[in-house]
Motif scaffolding. Structure first.
Motif, mmCIF file in Angstrom:
data_model
loop_
_atom_site.group_PDB
_atom_site.id
_atom_site.type_symbol
_atom_site.label_atom_id
_atom_site.label_comp_id
_atom_site.label_asym_id
_atom_site.label_seq_id
_atom_site.Cartn_x
_atom_site.Cartn_y
_atom_site.Cartn_z
ATOM 1 N N LEU A 36 0.836 -1.199 0.000
ATOM 2 C CA LEU A 36 0.000 0.000 0.000
ATOM 3 C C LEU A 36 0.873 1.253 0.000
ATOM 4 C CD1 LEU A 36 -2.817 -0.986 2.523
ATOM 5 C CD2 LEU A 36 -3.106 -0.530 0.090
ATOM 6 N N GLY A 37 1.936 1.223 0.808
ATOM 7 C CA GLY A 37 2.848 2.359 0.849
ATOM 8 C C GLY A 37 3.518 2.600 -0.487
ATOM 9 N N SER A 38 3.918 1.508 -1.156
ATOM 10 C CA SER A 38 4.570 1.656 -2.456
ATOM 11 C C SER A 38 3.610 2.175 -3.513
ATOM 12 C CB SER A 38 5.159 0.315 -2.906
ATOM 13 O OG SER A 38 4.135 -0.603 -3.267
ATOM 14 N N MET A 39 2.288 1.972 -3.291
ATOM 15 C CA MET A 39 1.267 2.467 -4.218
ATOM 16 C C MET A 39 0.768 3.859 -3.822
ATOM 17 S SD MET A 39 -0.986 -1.022 -4.752
ATOM 18 C CE MET A 39 -2.087 -0.271 -5.979
ATOM 19 N N SER A 40 1.373 4.426 -2.779
ATOM 20 C CA SER A 40 0.967 5.748 -2.273
ATOM 21 C C SER A 40 -0.486 5.754 -1.813
ATOM 22 C CB SER A 40 1.196 6.824 -3.342
ATOM 23 O OG SER A 40 2.544 6.870 -3.730
ATOM 24 N N LEU A 41 -0.883 4.658 -1.178
ATOM 25 C CA LEU A 41 -2.232 4.536 -0.629
ATOM 26 C C LEU A 41 -2.141 4.402 0.889
ATOM 27 C CD1 LEU A 41 -3.757 1.961 -3.151
ATOM 28 C CD2 LEU A 41 -4.303 4.410 -3.005
ATOM 29 N N GLN A 42 -3.149 4.902 1.576
ATOM 30 C CA GLN A 42 -3.206 4.791 3.034
ATOM 31 C C GLN A 42 -4.145 3.655 3.403
ATOM 32 O OE1 GLN A 42 -4.567 8.734 4.074
ATOM 33 N NE2 GLN A 42 -2.496 9.517 4.244
ATOM 34 N N PRO A 43 -3.713 2.711 4.255
ATOM 35 C CA PRO A 43 -4.618 1.630 4.666
ATOM 36 C C PRO A 43 -5.826 2.212 5.378
ATOM 37 C CG PRO A 43 -2.663 1.711 6.058
ATOM 38 C CD PRO A 43 -2.407 2.650 4.916
ATOM 39 N N ALA A 44 -6.988 1.611 5.156
ATOM 40 C CA ALA A 44 -8.217 2.171 5.728
ATOM 41 C C ALA A 44 -9.120 1.075 6.289
ATOM 42 C CB ALA A 44 -8.962 2.978 4.665
ATOM 43 N N PRO A 45 -8.637 0.293 7.251
ATOM 44 C CA PRO A 45 -9.503 -0.739 7.830
ATOM 45 C C PRO A 45 -10.683 -0.101 8.557
ATOM 46 C CG PRO A 45 -7.519 -0.465 9.147
ATOM 47 C CD PRO A 45 -7.315 0.354 7.912
ATOM 48 N N THR A 46 -11.879 -0.585 8.286
ATOM 49 C CA THR A 46 -13.081 -0.049 8.919
ATOM 50 C C THR A 46 -13.965 -1.194 9.402
ATOM 51 O OG1 THR A 46 -14.330 -0.045 6.844
ATOM 52 C CG2 THR A 46 -13.132 1.968 7.391
ATOM 53 N N THR A 47 -14.804 -0.896 10.376
ATOM 54 C CA THR A 47 -15.858 -1.826 10.752
ATOM 55 C C THR A 47 -16.974 -1.715 9.716
ATOM 56 O OG1 THR A 47 -17.046 -0.183 12.064
ATOM 57 C CG2 THR A 47 -15.322 -1.466 13.197
ATOM 58 N N LEU A 48 -17.956 -2.595 9.807
ATOM 59 C CA LEU A 48 -19.097 -2.509 8.892
ATOM 60 C C LEU A 48 -19.830 -1.180 9.066
ATOM 61 C CD1 LEU A 48 -20.568 -6.125 9.181
ATOM 62 C CD2 LEU A 48 -19.260 -5.164 7.285
ATOM 63 N N ALA A 49 -20.016 -0.774 10.310
ATOM 64 C CA ALA A 49 -20.721 0.477 10.576
ATOM 65 C C ALA A 49 -19.950 1.667 10.032
ATOM 66 C CB ALA A 49 -20.961 0.639 12.076
ATOM 67 N N GLU A 50 -18.646 1.662 10.202
ATOM 68 C CA GLU A 50 -17.815 2.757 9.692
ATOM 69 C C GLU A 50 -17.841 2.808 8.167
ATOM 70 O OE1 GLU A 50 -14.500 2.888 13.327
ATOM 71 O OE2 GLU A 50 -14.188 1.625 11.552
ATOM 72 N N ALA A 51 -17.827 1.639 7.539
ATOM 73 C CA ALA A 51 -17.868 1.589 6.080
ATOM 74 C C ALA A 51 -19.197 2.157 5.560
ATOM 75 C CB ALA A 51 -17.677 0.153 5.599
ATOM 76 N N ARG A 52 -20.297 1.767 6.193
ATOM 77 C CA ARG A 52 -21.610 2.290 5.779
ATOM 78 C C ARG A 52 -21.671 3.800 5.975
ATOM 79 N NH1 ARG A 52 -23.500 -2.362 8.574
ATOM 80 N NH2 ARG A 52 -23.974 -1.073 10.405
ATOM 81 N N ALA A 53 -21.161 4.264 7.093
ATOM 82 C CA ALA A 53 -21.206 5.692 7.396
ATOM 83 C C ALA A 53 -20.389 6.497 6.397
ATOM 84 C CB ALA A 53 -20.704 5.947 8.818
ATOM 85 N N GLU A 54 -19.233 5.957 5.975
ATOM 86 C CA GLU A 54 -18.395 6.671 5.022
ATOM 87 C C GLU A 54 -19.082 6.786 3.667
ATOM 88 O OE1 GLU A 54 -13.797 6.709 3.328
ATOM 89 O OE2 GLU A 54 -14.386 5.295 4.885
ATOM 90 N N VAL A 55 -19.736 5.713 3.242
ATOM 91 C CA VAL A 55 -20.468 5.743 1.972
ATOM 92 C C VAL A 55 -21.602 6.764 2.042
ATOM 93 C CG1 VAL A 55 -21.994 4.424 0.448
ATOM 94 C CG2 VAL A 55 -19.888 3.393 1.305
ATOM 95 N N ALA A 56 -22.353 6.747 3.137
ATOM 96 C CA ALA A 56 -23.471 7.681 3.291
ATOM 97 C C ALA A 56 -22.985 9.126 3.303
ATOM 98 C CB ALA A 56 -24.236 7.371 4.578
ATOM 99 N N ALA A 57 -21.890 9.385 4.024
ATOM 100 C CA ALA A 57 -21.357 10.746 4.106
ATOM 101 C C ALA A 57 -20.851 11.220 2.751
ATOM 102 C CB ALA A 57 -20.226 10.803 5.136
ATOM 103 N N MET A 58 -20.194 10.331 2.015
ATOM 104 C CA MET A 58 -19.682 10.718 0.701
ATOM 105 C C MET A 58 -20.823 10.965 -0.283
ATOM 106 S SD MET A 58 -16.559 8.993 -1.444
ATOM 107 C CE MET A 58 -15.351 9.516 -0.221
#
Length: 315
Positions: free
Chosen positions: A283-305
């Motif tokens: 992930l670091g070599s791809m210039s990406l930040q790891p983003a582990p989320t719970t199910l609730a956090e994943a749903r909330a991020e989609v809704a907010a976006m």
């Protein structure tokens, strides 16, 4: 006491993971990537698929279904049975932005999919040619205000965040900026390096490689704060342009009505894979930040976006 009863007792006692007593995934898992093979999304899907296969005890097969800005692959998963055999690995653009700007997409990120967890996040970058007479954001701004031929910017697809950023720059400078679409961030950066476009707006992975080599310059990034990967590059907000604090994500999704226990098992496996040193290094070599989320956090991020994009598109 038989083995199954003993395992159940251990699970209830918190001494054995629940997944070990009741594995949800009983067949090979097809993960659809709605983009062509070889791109960043595809590469990450294949990397994570290896770890997920080990954790879930089933083969994980990556299948590319590219086309129509991600609609073809996304619609394929939308229509799949909610049994865990078919999942989606995608970016927010095709899942959230496309259906808001293309009525024929006929899907909704929240209503038609089960968020299983984000994998990585990134921000958008504004790059300029290394050979350009303007050397930083202020220089590009002055040049665009003064010369009409410099009021264009390359984008990796039609619509979405890159175009929105360019249009916001134009409003801030009181000039009309024109988006020039290419077939991905790679071609955008190639044209920036060659000086064929005055600037390009792409994801971080593509921009970082040429920025580090000195073949192009990243002069601004989206997001609420500076990227740890480019600590010397200011955000658009720091430069006086509000409303560009958004990021982009890559994550896993299933069809709607995917059983809760299946979603929980997949999410736990994904978070375990994202903690592996080899995955973090990639992930670091791809210039990406790891983003582990719970199910609730994943749903909330989609809704907010989704809310954020609806608001942005009303401007």
């Amino acid at each position: 006491m038989n083995k199954r009863a003993f395992a159940a007792a251990l699970a209830l006692a918190g001494l054995l993971p629940l997944a070990a007593t009741a594995q949800s995934f009983k067949q090979p898992i097809k993960v659809v990537v709605p983009y062509a093979a070889g791109g960043g999304t595809d590469v990450l899907a294949r990397l994570l698929g290896q770890g997920l296969s080990k954790e879930l005890g089933q083969p994980v097969i990556i299948e590319n279904k590219a086309g129509a800005s991600g609609q073809i692959g996304t619609q394929f998963v939308q229509a799949a049975a909610p049994n865990g055999a078919t999942l989606l690995f995608t970016v927010d653009h095709s899942l959230i932005t496309v259906p808001l700007t293309t009525p024929s997409a006929r899907y909704d990120a929240e209503a038609d999919f089960t968020a299983l967890g984000q994998a990585a996040r990134s921000v958008w970058t504004l790059s300029i040619p290394a050979t350009a007479p303007y050397k930083d954001f202020a220089g590009f701004a002055a040049a665009a205000k003064a010369e009409a031929p410099l009021r264009s910017f390359g984008v990796p697809f039609t619509g979405g965040a890159p175009t929105l950023i360019g249009e916001a720059l134009g409003r801030h400078w009181s000039v009309a900026m024109e988006a020039i679409p290419f077939s991905g961030s790679g071609p955008v950066i190639q044209n920036v390096m060659a000086g064929q476009v005055p600037a390009g707006i792409t994801g971080m992975p593509e921009a970082m490689a040429v920025h580090r080599s000195g073949k192009a310059r990243v002069v601004a990034v989206s997001g609420a704060q500076r990227s740890a990967l480019l600590p010397d590059v200011p955000t658009f907000k720091e430069l006086g342009i509000d409303g560009l604090e958004f990021h982009t994500f890559l994550g896993f999704f299933g069809p709607k009505n995917l059983p809760k226990e299946m979603a929980q098992e997949f999410n736990a496996a994904l978070r375990k894979v994202l903690a592996e040193p080899a995955v973090l290094d990639k992930l670091g070599s791809m210039s990406l930040q790891p983003a582990p989320t719970t199910l609730a956090e994943a749903r909330a991020e989609v809704a907010a976006m989704e809310r954020s994009w609806k608001k942005a598109l009303q401007k």
